[in-house]
Motif scaffolding. Sequence first.
Motif, short mmCIF file in Angstrom:
data_model
loop_
_atom_site.label_atom_id
_atom_site.label_comp_id
_atom_site.label_asym_id
_atom_site.label_seq_id
_atom_site.Cartn_x
_atom_site.Cartn_y
_atom_site.Cartn_z
N ALA A 199 0.83 -1.37 -0.38
CA ALA A 199 -0.29 -0.36 0.33
C ALA A 199 1.37 0.86 -0.05
O ALA A 199 0.71 2.45 -0.87
N THR A 200 2.29 1.55 0.85
CA THR A 200 2.99 2.24 0.59
C THR A 200 3.51 3.09 -0.45
O THR A 200 3.58 3.80 -0.80
N GLN A 201 3.58 1.27 -0.99
CA GLN A 201 4.80 1.74 -2.16
C GLN A 201 3.91 1.97 -3.72
O GLN A 201 4.11 3.13 -4.28
N GLU A 202 2.14 1.80 -3.70
CA GLU A 202 1.55 2.20 -4.37
C GLU A 202 1.13 3.32 -4.46
O GLU A 202 0.87 4.00 -5.40
N ARG A 203 1.61 4.06 -3.36
CA ARG A 203 1.44 5.45 -3.43
C ARG A 203 2.27 6.00 -3.50
O ARG A 203 2.01 7.84 -4.39
N GLN A 204 3.26 6.32 -3.23
CA GLN A 204 4.46 6.66 -3.30
C GLN A 204 4.83 6.35 -5.03
O GLN A 204 5.20 7.62 -5.82
N ASP A 205 4.33 5.19 -5.68
CA ASP A 205 4.49 4.97 -7.44
C ASP A 205 3.76 6.28 -7.64
O ASP A 205 4.13 7.14 -8.87
N ALA A 206 2.49 6.13 -7.26
CA ALA A 206 1.47 7.22 -7.77
C ALA A 206 1.69 8.69 -7.21
O ALA A 206 1.85 9.42 -8.84
N MET A 207 2.43 9.21 -6.94
CA MET A 207 2.39 10.17 -6.39
C MET A 207 3.43 10.64 -6.81
O MET A 207 3.67 11.99 -7.89
N PHE A 208 4.53 10.31 -7.24
CA PHE A 208 5.54 10.36 -8.01
C PHE A 208 5.14 10.66 -9.72
O PHE A 208 5.95 11.14 -10.71
N ALA A 209 4.02 9.94 -9.87
CA ALA A 209 3.33 10.36 -11.43
C ALA A 209 2.59 11.25 -11.45
O ALA A 209 2.75 12.63 -11.85
N LEU A 210 2.08 11.86 -10.38
CA LEU A 210 1.51 12.88 -9.72
C LEU A 210 2.43 14.35 -9.56
O LEU A 210 1.22 15.37 -10.65
N VAL A 211 3.14 13.88 -9.17
CA VAL A 211 3.95 15.51 -9.23
C VAL A 211 4.55 15.59 -10.01
O VAL A 211 5.44 17.11 -10.84
N ASP A 212 4.30 15.26 -11.85
CA ASP A 212 5.00 15.40 -13.19
C ASP A 212 3.77 16.12 -13.42
O ASP A 212 4.61 16.34 -14.53
N GLU A 213 2.78 16.02 -12.87
CA GLU A 213 1.87 17.18 -13.83
C GLU A 213 2.07 18.35 -13.31
O GLU A 213 2.22 18.40 -12.09
N PRO A 214 1.86 19.55 -14.16
CA PRO A 214 1.31 21.21 -13.31
C PRO A 214 0.72 21.49 -12.47
O PRO A 214 -0.45 21.40 -12.88
N LEU A 215 1.38 21.39 -11.78
CA LEU A 215 -0.59 21.80 -10.33
C LEU A 215 0.30 23.10 -9.20
O LEU A 215 1.63 23.52 -9.44
N ASP A 216 0.10 23.63 -8.73
CA ASP A 216 -0.20 24.91 -8.46
C ASP A 216 -0.78 24.42 -7.16
O ASP A 216 0.73 24.99 -6.36
N LEU A 217 -0.73 22.91 -6.36
CA LEU A 217 -0.42 22.98 -5.09
C LEU A 217 -1.18 21.38 -4.65
O LEU A 217 -1.80 21.23 -5.30
N MET A 218 -0.61 21.00 -3.87
CA MET A 218 -0.79 19.41 -2.90
C MET A 218 -1.30 19.75 -1.88
O MET A 218 -0.67 20.39 -0.43
N VAL A 219 -2.65 18.80 -1.80
CA VAL A 219 -3.03 18.76 -0.68
C VAL A 219 -2.73 16.43 0.24
O VAL A 219 -3.33 16.21 -0.27
N VAL A 220 -2.45 16.67 0.77
CA VAL A 220 -1.67 15.66 1.79
C VAL A 220 -2.50 15.40 2.46
O VAL A 220 -2.69 16.07 3.85
N ILE A 221 -3.60 14.72 2.45
CA ILE A 221 -4.77 13.70 3.98
C ILE A 221 -3.79 12.52 4.21
O ILE A 221 -4.15 11.22 3.95
N GLY A 222 -3.83 12.96 6.04
CA GLY A 222 -3.77 11.38 6.85
C GLY A 222 -2.79 11.98 8.96
O GLY A 222 -2.41 13.12 8.00
#
Length: 261
Positions: free
Chosen positions: A153-176
């Motif tokens: 579960a940790t690995q899947e989220r980290q992999d998804a996060m690395f893909a997400l931060v390659d997108e042009p984002l204005d800000l990120m909300v991390v929930i947990g």
Amino acid sequence: NERGCHIVDTTCPWVSKVWNTVEKHKKHDITSIIHGKVKHEETLATSSFAGTYLVVLDLAEAQLVCDYILASSGGASPSAEQRQAFMERFSNACSPGFDPDRDLARVGVANQTTMLKSETEEIGRLFERTMLKRFGPAELNDHFLAFNTICDATQERQDAMFALVDEPLDLMVVIGGYNSSNTTHLQEIAITRGIRSFHIDTPERIGPSNRIEHKPLGAELEVVEPFLPSGPLRVGITSGASTPDRVVEDVISRLMALADA
């Protein structure tokens, strides 16, 4: 069992895998190098299953350990000053009676299951290269052992996060949770990419009047108002492994309400 009780073991299988790994190290007189946070509950539990162990927080601390190992190569020995500095640095992160000159000759790498996968892998490669240089290829398997014990579960989220931060984002909300190691590492990924990041534990941290109460990495809670800049926005959202989907949905609803206000 004798009383006929039905026992259900709810221990995370990935955590159990780490414990089995360090027990294998102990059985073969191998020192467990544990990539983790010394005071984290999981790392404390893992070290209790180990025989001889040393906890390293990150790649920088792992490099210090490897430098000490290589100081013993070629028939040389670390100086008394080097030994004293090493023990002072790791005095609260090693097993009782730890002797670096004796206990770093045979090592195995394990980890807290919620650490950053890429850093755990790099630490493993660093120790492998170090033991190869110290003892040579013929004896490597006698001096180094490593297993991948990062939680799925940790690995899947980290992999998804690395893909997400390659997108042009204005800000990120991390929930947990604020004490959640895997959630904190997601925030670290955003920060290393220079993305404005907000770590919240509940939807209620986002309030009316474009206000958010969040926890910056390594700091105390703070309030930001206004939170969302005006105009079209691209907001990235991620969550820790144990964050309920309903919490994520509520955060999205609050963000949409602010955007529509």
